[in-house]
Motif scaffolding. Structure first.
Motif, short mmCIF file in Angstrom:
data_model
loop_
_atom_site.label_atom_id
_atom_site.label_comp_id
_atom_site.label_asym_id
_atom_site.label_seq_id
_atom_site.Cartn_x
_atom_site.Cartn_y
_atom_site.Cartn_z
N ARG A 1 0.54 -1.24 0.02
CA ARG A 1 0.01 -0.14 -0.21
C ARG A 1 0.94 1.35 -0.02
N PHE A 2 1.79 1.23 0.71
CA PHE A 2 2.83 2.50 0.97
C PHE A 2 3.61 2.57 -0.52
N ALA A 3 3.84 1.47 -0.87
CA ALA A 3 4.96 1.32 -2.19
C ALA A 3 3.90 2.06 -3.36
N LEU A 4 2.57 1.76 -3.35
CA LEU A 4 1.87 2.41 -4.42
C LEU A 4 1.48 3.60 -4.01
N LEU A 5 1.33 4.01 -2.90
CA LEU A 5 1.36 5.60 -2.50
C LEU A 5 2.45 6.39 -3.07
N HIS A 6 3.77 5.76 -2.80
CA HIS A 6 4.95 6.64 -3.53
C HIS A 6 5.09 6.52 -5.09
N GLU A 7 4.15 5.65 -5.66
CA GLU A 7 3.98 6.06 -7.16
C GLU A 7 3.73 7.51 -7.52
N ARG A 8 2.75 7.86 -6.47
CA ARG A 8 2.34 9.32 -6.59
C ARG A 8 3.03 10.43 -5.97
N PHE A 9 3.60 10.05 -4.89
CA PHE A 9 4.26 10.77 -4.00
C PHE A 9 5.88 10.58 -3.82
N ASP A 10 6.61 11.73 -3.71
CA ASP A 10 8.06 11.18 -3.32
C ASP A 10 8.23 11.10 -2.05
N LEU A 11 7.83 11.82 -1.13
CA LEU A 11 7.84 11.76 0.23
C LEU A 11 6.42 11.87 0.87
N LEU A 12 6.35 11.30 2.25
CA LEU A 12 5.22 11.56 3.07
C LEU A 12 5.53 12.26 4.32
N LEU A 13 4.72 12.94 4.88
CA LEU A 13 4.95 13.78 5.93
C LEU A 13 3.90 13.39 6.95
N THR A 14 4.38 13.29 8.28
CA THR A 14 3.40 13.07 9.42
C THR A 14 3.96 13.55 10.81
N PRO A 15 3.32 13.68 11.75
CA PRO A 15 3.80 13.85 12.96
C PRO A 15 4.83 12.62 13.05
N THR A 16 5.92 12.98 14.13
CA THR A 16 6.62 11.77 14.44
C THR A 16 5.76 11.10 15.71
N THR A 17 5.27 11.93 16.83
CA THR A 17 4.84 11.35 17.91
C THR A 17 3.21 12.14 17.82
N ALA A 18 2.56 11.42 18.46
CA ALA A 18 1.03 12.13 18.93
C ALA A 18 0.94 13.05 20.02
N VAL A 19 1.86 12.70 21.02
CA VAL A 19 2.01 13.76 22.07
C VAL A 19 3.39 14.07 22.49
N PRO A 20 3.57 15.08 23.16
CA PRO A 20 5.15 15.27 23.61
C PRO A 20 5.55 14.29 24.48
N ALA A 21 6.65 14.38 25.16
CA ALA A 21 7.19 13.68 25.99
C ALA A 21 6.52 13.41 27.28
N ILE A 22 6.20 12.32 27.56
CA ILE A 22 5.34 12.06 28.85
C ILE A 22 6.50 11.86 30.04
N ALA A 23 5.68 12.02 31.26
CA ALA A 23 6.38 11.88 32.61
C ALA A 23 7.28 10.88 32.54
N ALA A 24 8.46 11.25 33.17
CA ALA A 24 9.66 10.20 33.26
C ALA A 24 8.97 9.12 34.27
N ASP A 25 8.30 9.43 35.17
CA ASP A 25 7.68 8.20 36.21
C ASP A 25 6.55 7.73 35.68
N HIS A 26 6.06 7.71 34.49
CA HIS A 26 4.96 7.35 34.02
C HIS A 26 4.62 5.80 34.45
#
Length: 477
Positions: free
Chosen positions: A379-404
């Motif tokens: 699926r992603f190989a086919l997506l890259h037939e149309r697009f040279d690159l894909l951008l997304t967030p790296t994480t959905a949230v910032p760093a969580i508590a160290a004592d999580h």
């Protein structure tokens, strides 16, 4: 920590300059011009580690004596005009999943018996030695690299340099915290589900997961074809420089790709003008914190400003986490089978539960996950037939508590919803620092390319960095 006969002397560079803040590329240029020496650079780095690492706990092992011997040998080579390459004399650290002769590779775990011979370098370590890098020690890792927290039973918590109450991110938390704080310019890390990109995002560093097999790995990781050897640095240029050293085949790794024809630095400043870039804010399933979404959307607009053709897309994609967990859980069960039963109980209890879960997976279900993984890759190989690159967030949230872990009663933190899909598909993917939240925590932008387009991902990351320079954390007091 510091060597008694070696004092930092940087007057030949600039009065008061701190060589530890130099990039690897800058150090190589200084060495070549005779304006600084590898011994001086090492002394500056070790002094900085001595001052700052007690705040973040990024290092599991330091070997100053051996590092000074290597730095003196490098200094002599530069003086003779016989440097082994651009990284000769540059202080470099290895994540403690990377084997190095005479240093224990404990993998953040009490399960591994430290009382055994450590006789072999991994391919990355061997290539670094061949290039003259000054190996200073090993950085902390989550136990066997299994969790998104920078936390292990063996070495404790590695803290975020931007906020010491937060995690640096796992599993390469030591590499990310050290890179962000300039506790060595070059770091070799790993990524089996986001373990380079996630901590790079949390800690405000640059993390690059090359195409699977680009950097050879040995001994084989328990996560098999999910596992990538990676550069983790402060700058894109240093990551490209490091990839040029470690990104070579090795006969011990039968997955290793042939030697790349390109010099990763040669087209680094080629820009993104005319590239077709897709932006997916959620991959179709992720729930993203608003501040992260806003920062990433702003970063994406930068690529339009740089001349790329950016299009926001809607991916009707099911979360591939069940596929990933099936493969990863089976891998953990296999890992535990390699250890004597009496040592398995030394592992984190939640990690033991993962192994138990993995032992219950039958062959038919496992092969079904393999088929689903292949479908995702197509699926992603086919997506890259149309697009040279894909951008997304790296994480959905910032760093969580160290004592999580203490708060929730579980260390089993799921990797970022944006990272593990691209371990499944084996595509190159980078995390670039894309801004800060109101609380001053880093946000990462992920840049993904089709398989083997490592140079394109690095070029895009460099283009972004050139107009949005990466911020540095303040030194912890």
């Amino acid at each position: 920590m510091t060597h008694p006969s070696q004092a930092v002397s940087v007057e030949r560079v600039a009065p008061g300059a701190d060589l530890a803040l130099s990039t690897a590329a800058e150090l190589g240029a200084l060495f070549a011009a005779g304006k600084a020496s590898p011994v001086e650079a090492l002394a500056a780095v070790l002094k900085r580690i001595e001052r700052l690492d007690r705040h973040v706990n990024a290092f599991a092992l330091l070997d100053a004596e051996r590092a000074y011997a290597d730095a003196r040998a490098s200094e002599a080579r530069w003086a003779r005009g016989e440097a082994l390459g651009a990284i000769d004399g540059v202080p470099t650290a290895l994540k403690d999943l990377i084997a190095a002769k005479d240093w224990p590779t404990l993998r953040g775990s009490r399960v591994v018996d430290p009382d055994q011979p450590w006789e072999e370098d991994s391919p990355a370590t061997a290539r670094l030695r061949e290039g003259g890098a000054v190996l200073i020690g090993k950085t902390t890792t989550a136990e066997f690299g299994w969790t998104a927290l920078a936390d292990s039973p063996l070495t404790g918590i590695t803290r975020n340099p931007w906020d010491l109450t937060r995690t640096a991110g796992g599993s390469s938390g030591g590499s990310a915290a050290a890179a962000a704080l300039s506790l060595a310019p070059l770091h070799v890390a790993t990524d089996g589900g986001g373990s380079t990109r996630l901590p790079a995002s949390n800690s405000g560093a640059f993390g690059f997961k090359p195409t699977f097999g680009r950097a050879a790995g040995y001994p084989s990781a328990h996560t098999g074809t999910l596992f990538h050897i990676t550069p983790l640095t402060r700058t894109v240029g240093d990551a490209a420089l490091l990839l040029g050293v470690i990104g070579r085949p090795d006969p011990r790794d039968w997955h290793a790709l042939p030697a790349a024809p390109e010099n990763w630095l040669s087209d680094l400043d080629g820009g993104v003008r005319g590239l077709r870039i897709a932006f997916s804010p959620d991959l179709g399933y992720a729930d993203v914190e608003p501040e992260v979404a806003t920062a990433v959307a702003s970063a994406v607009r930068t690529f339009s400003d740089l001349g790329a053709k950016v299009e926001q897309i809607d991916l009707d994609l099911d979360d591939p986490l069940p596929i990933y967990r099936m493969l990863a859980d089976a891998a953990v069960a296999r890992l535990f089978a390699n250890f004597p039963e009496q040592r398995r109980g030394l592992a984190d209890p939640d990690f033991q539960k993962v192994a138990e879960r993995g032992r219950e997976i039958d062959a038919v279900a496992y092969l079904g996950a393999v088929e689903a993984r292949e479908a995702l890759g197509r699926r992603f190989a086919l997506l890259h037939e149309r697009f040279d690159l894909l951008l997304t967030p790296t994480t959905a949230v910032p760093a969580i508590a160290a004592d999580h872990a203490a708060i929730t009663g579980s260390r089993g933190v799921t990797p970022s919803p944006f990272t593990y899909p691209f371990n499944l598909t084996q595509q190159p993917a980078a995390s670039v620092p894309a801004g800060l939240t109101r609380a001053g925590l880093p946000v990462g932008l992920q840049i993904i390319g089709p398989k083997y387009a490592d140079a394109r991902v690095l070029r895009a990351a460099r283009a972004f960095e050139s107009v949005r320079p990466f911020a540095r954390p303040r030194d912890p007091a």
